[in-house]
Design an enzyme around this catalytic site. Structure first.
Site, PDB file in Angstrom:
ATOM      1  N   LYS A 112       0.713  -1.187   0.063  1.00 34.19           N
ATOM      2  CA  LYS A 112      -0.027  -0.009  -0.085  1.00 34.19           C
ATOM      3  C   LYS A 112       0.727   1.174  -0.036  1.00 34.19           C
ATOM      4  O   LYS A 112       0.433   2.249  -0.485  1.00 34.19           O
ATOM      5  CB  LYS A 112      -0.934   0.057   1.246  1.00 34.19           C
ATOM      6  CG  LYS A 112      -2.228  -0.841   0.940  1.00 34.19           C
ATOM      7  CD  LYS A 112      -3.343  -0.427   2.001  1.00 34.19           C
ATOM      8  CE  LYS A 112      -4.356  -1.262   1.962  1.00 34.19           C
ATOM      9  NZ  LYS A 112      -5.405  -0.895   3.236  1.00 34.19           N
ATOM     10  N   LYS A 193      -4.733 -10.854  -6.080  1.00 36.25           N
ATOM     11  CA  LYS A 193      -6.024 -11.236  -5.115  1.00 36.25           C
ATOM     12  C   LYS A 193      -7.151 -10.207  -5.552  1.00 36.25           C
ATOM     13  O   LYS A 193      -6.882  -9.091  -5.757  1.00 36.25           O
ATOM     14  CB  LYS A 193      -5.590 -11.442  -3.787  1.00 36.25           C
ATOM     15  CG  LYS A 193      -5.534  -9.979  -3.079  1.00 36.25           C
ATOM     16  CD  LYS A 193      -5.825  -9.937  -1.642  1.00 36.25           C
ATOM     17  CE  LYS A 193      -5.948  -8.577  -1.085  1.00 36.25           C
ATOM     18  NZ  LYS A 193      -5.834  -8.149   0.232  1.00 36.25           N
ATOM     19  N   LYS A 196     -10.949  -4.820  -3.430  1.00 37.46           N
ATOM     20  CA  LYS A 196     -12.069  -3.727  -3.582  1.00 37.46           C
ATOM     21  C   LYS A 196     -11.394  -2.659  -4.317  1.00 37.46           C
ATOM     22  O   LYS A 196     -11.825  -1.828  -4.924  1.00 37.46           O
ATOM     23  CB  LYS A 196     -12.433  -3.560  -2.202  1.00 37.46           C
ATOM     24  CG  LYS A 196     -13.430  -4.212  -1.618  1.00 37.46           C
ATOM     25  CD  LYS A 196     -13.862  -3.617  -0.097  1.00 37.46           C
ATOM     26  CE  LYS A 196     -14.363  -4.698   0.669  1.00 37.46           C
ATOM     27  NZ  LYS A 196     -13.941  -4.153   1.959  1.00 37.46           N
TER      28      LYS A 196
HETATM   29  P1  AMP Z   1     -11.219  -6.200   3.371  1.00 33.13           P
HETATM   30  O1  AMP Z   1     -12.042  -5.971   2.337  1.00 33.13           O
HETATM   31  O2  AMP Z   1      -9.737  -5.889   3.118  1.00 33.13           O
HETATM   32  O3  AMP Z   1     -11.692  -5.569   4.889  1.00 33.13           O
HETATM   33  O4  AMP Z   1     -11.348  -7.680   3.955  1.00 33.13           O
HETATM   34  C1  AMP Z   1     -12.534  -8.326   4.753  1.00 33.13           C
HETATM   35  C2  AMP Z   1     -12.218  -9.939   4.693  1.00 33.13           C
HETATM   36  O5  AMP Z   1     -12.123 -10.356   3.541  1.00 33.13           O
HETATM   37  C3  AMP Z   1     -10.880 -10.145   5.345  1.00 33.13           C
HETATM   38  O6  AMP Z   1     -11.125 -11.317   6.207  1.00 33.13           O
HETATM   39  C4  AMP Z   1     -10.186 -10.434   4.112  1.00 33.13           C
HETATM   40  O7  AMP Z   1      -9.059 -11.576   4.333  1.00 33.13           O
HETATM   41  C5  AMP Z   1     -10.995 -11.224   3.184  1.00 33.13           C
HETATM   42  N1  AMP Z   1     -10.722 -10.979   1.787  1.00 33.13           N
HETATM   43  C6  AMP Z   1     -10.335  -9.956   1.073  1.00 33.13           C
HETATM   44  N2  AMP Z   1     -10.304 -10.147  -0.181  1.00 33.13           N
HETATM   45  C7  AMP Z   1     -10.246 -11.426  -0.332  1.00 33.13           C
HETATM   46  C8  AMP Z   1      -9.796 -12.334  -1.441  1.00 33.13           C
HETATM   47  N3  AMP Z   1      -9.531 -11.745  -2.575  1.00 33.13           N
HETATM   48  N4  AMP Z   1      -9.921 -13.665  -1.132  1.00 33.13           N
HETATM   49  C9  AMP Z   1     -10.250 -14.242   0.089  1.00 33.13           C
HETATM   50  N5  AMP Z   1     -10.638 -13.443   1.065  1.00 33.13           N
HETATM   51  C10 AMP Z   1     -10.546 -12.094   0.894  1.00 33.13           C
END
Ligand code: AMP
Ligand code: TRP
Length: 329
Positions: A112, A193, A196
């Site tokens: 980041k 990966k 968002k």
């Molecule tokens: P975040 O959107 O970064 O707040 O992530 C929320 C949850 O989604 C966390 O537990 C992440 O590990 C999971 N997560 C985010 N992106 C992925 C992905 N591409 N595959 C699997 N889990 C994800």
């Protein structure tokens, strides 16, 4: 007494099938086995600039989505991080026991900070705040996707260091990963990966995408130069599509392999798309109903805050006493 589960998600962008399969599905599944707290982490979101009015709207939208995927407010506390001041308060105390070197090693920080002109201190502190979220509630289990495992190791290191400096204070949290879907990759680029913050139209399937858009994105997903599914030689794109299918359908490895081996990519994609649409459509219907009820989400969040506040106060009180900070009693 049930062991406690805590997890968090940032109210940025819109939640996608990676979030769902990596984390949110598990949150709903395990919630009744634990004393569950799920947190919308808006203080994490502001480690990179967010337009205020958008952030404010996204918090309630995400809460509505969490309810739609099955978080049951009669069972689990759904809370907004910034509504509970103890998250930030504990984060400061943990900051003071955390070596900067530990934070500079975090891969998410390294990634980041490369894309920012100036690196906000919040980006470096991010995993300390996450440790505070977890340790504040003495959580034993933290269900997350694979990308958070390093942050969770750090949370345990911070807890251990605090406990050894000031006496046993924190429960050691364990990482809980799903068996399939812990790391969903981008449809347009299976080396990255699903995220968002990626803006490419074909990158992620949002939980709010209409069925036609979901089908279109999956039909266009990057595969490889093979004509059909071959488990020995398949590339990351096909492996990702199969993981998405398996996680949504609940099929075993053996059944999935037997069913898809030799299938042409066009047919594979159609079946993946239908599995995704079938799972997401009912979630979208529930989401629309929840958001149409005035005041419902706000009430759920207020109840959540009320429920967790005594736990948060209790931990911060313990930490203050352990460190010799001033408390009235
Ligand atoms: P975040 O959107 O970064 O707040 O992530 C929320 C949850 O989604 C966390 O537990 C992440 O590990 C999971 N997560 C985010 N992106 C992925 C992905 N591409 N595959 C699997 N889990 C994800
Ligand atoms: N950092 C996590 C993510 O981006 C979100 C998060 C914040 C979290 N606090 C947490 C996850 C506490 C689990 C527990 O995915």
């Amino acid at each position: 007494m049930k062991a406690r589960v805590l997890s968090g998600i940032q109210p940025t962008g819109s939640p996608h099938i990676g979030n769902y399969l990596g984390a949110l599905k598990n949150w709903a599944k395990i919630q009744y086995d634990y004393d569950s707290i799920y947190c919308i982490v808006d203080l994490h979101a502001i480690t990179v600039y967010q337009k205020p009015e958008e952030l404010r709207a996204k918090i309630e939208e995400l809460a509505g989505m969490l309810l739609a995927i099955g978080i049951d407010p009669r069972n689990s506390a759904l809370v907004v991080q910034s509504a509970i001041p103890q998250h930030a308060e504990l984060a400061w105390m943990l900051t003071c026991v955390t070596p900067v070197g530990w934070l500079e090693r975090m891969t998410q920080y390294k990634a980041k900070s490369q894309s920012q002109e100036t690196i906000g201190d919040g980006l470096l502190q991010y995993p300390v705040l996450m440790a505070a979220d977890i340790l504040l509630y003495q959580a034993a289990i933290v269900p997350v996707g694979d990308d958070q495992t390093q942050h969770l190791e750090l949370a345990r290191d911070i807890a251990q260091r605090f406990n050894s400096l000031y006496g046993e204070t924190f429960t050691m949290p364990a990482t809980h990963l799903p068996t399939v879907g812990a790391r969903i990759m981008g449809l347009d680029d299976p080396e990255k990966k699903m995220s968002k913050s990626e803006t490419g139209a074909g990158h992620a399937v949002s939980l709010l995408d209409p069925p036609a858009a979901i089908r279109k994105k999956i039909m266009r997903a990057t595969t490889d130069s093979n004509p059909a599914v071959d488990y020995e030689t398949m590339g990351a794109g096909v492996r990702n599509l199969l993981a998405i299918f398996q996680a949504f359908s609940g099929w075993s490895d053996e059944n999935t392999r037997a069913h898809f081996t030799g299938m042409r990519y066009g047919d594979l994609k159609k079946q993946v798309a239908e599995a995704v649409v079938a799972a997401i459509e009912p979630i979208q219907e529930r989401y629309q109903k929840i958001m149409a009820e005035p005041g419902f989400v706000a009430q759920v969040l207020a109840n959540g805050a009320e429920r967790v506040t005594p736990i948060a106060q209790d931990t911060v009180g313990k930490v203050k006493r352990a460190m010799g900070l001033y408390t009235a009693s």
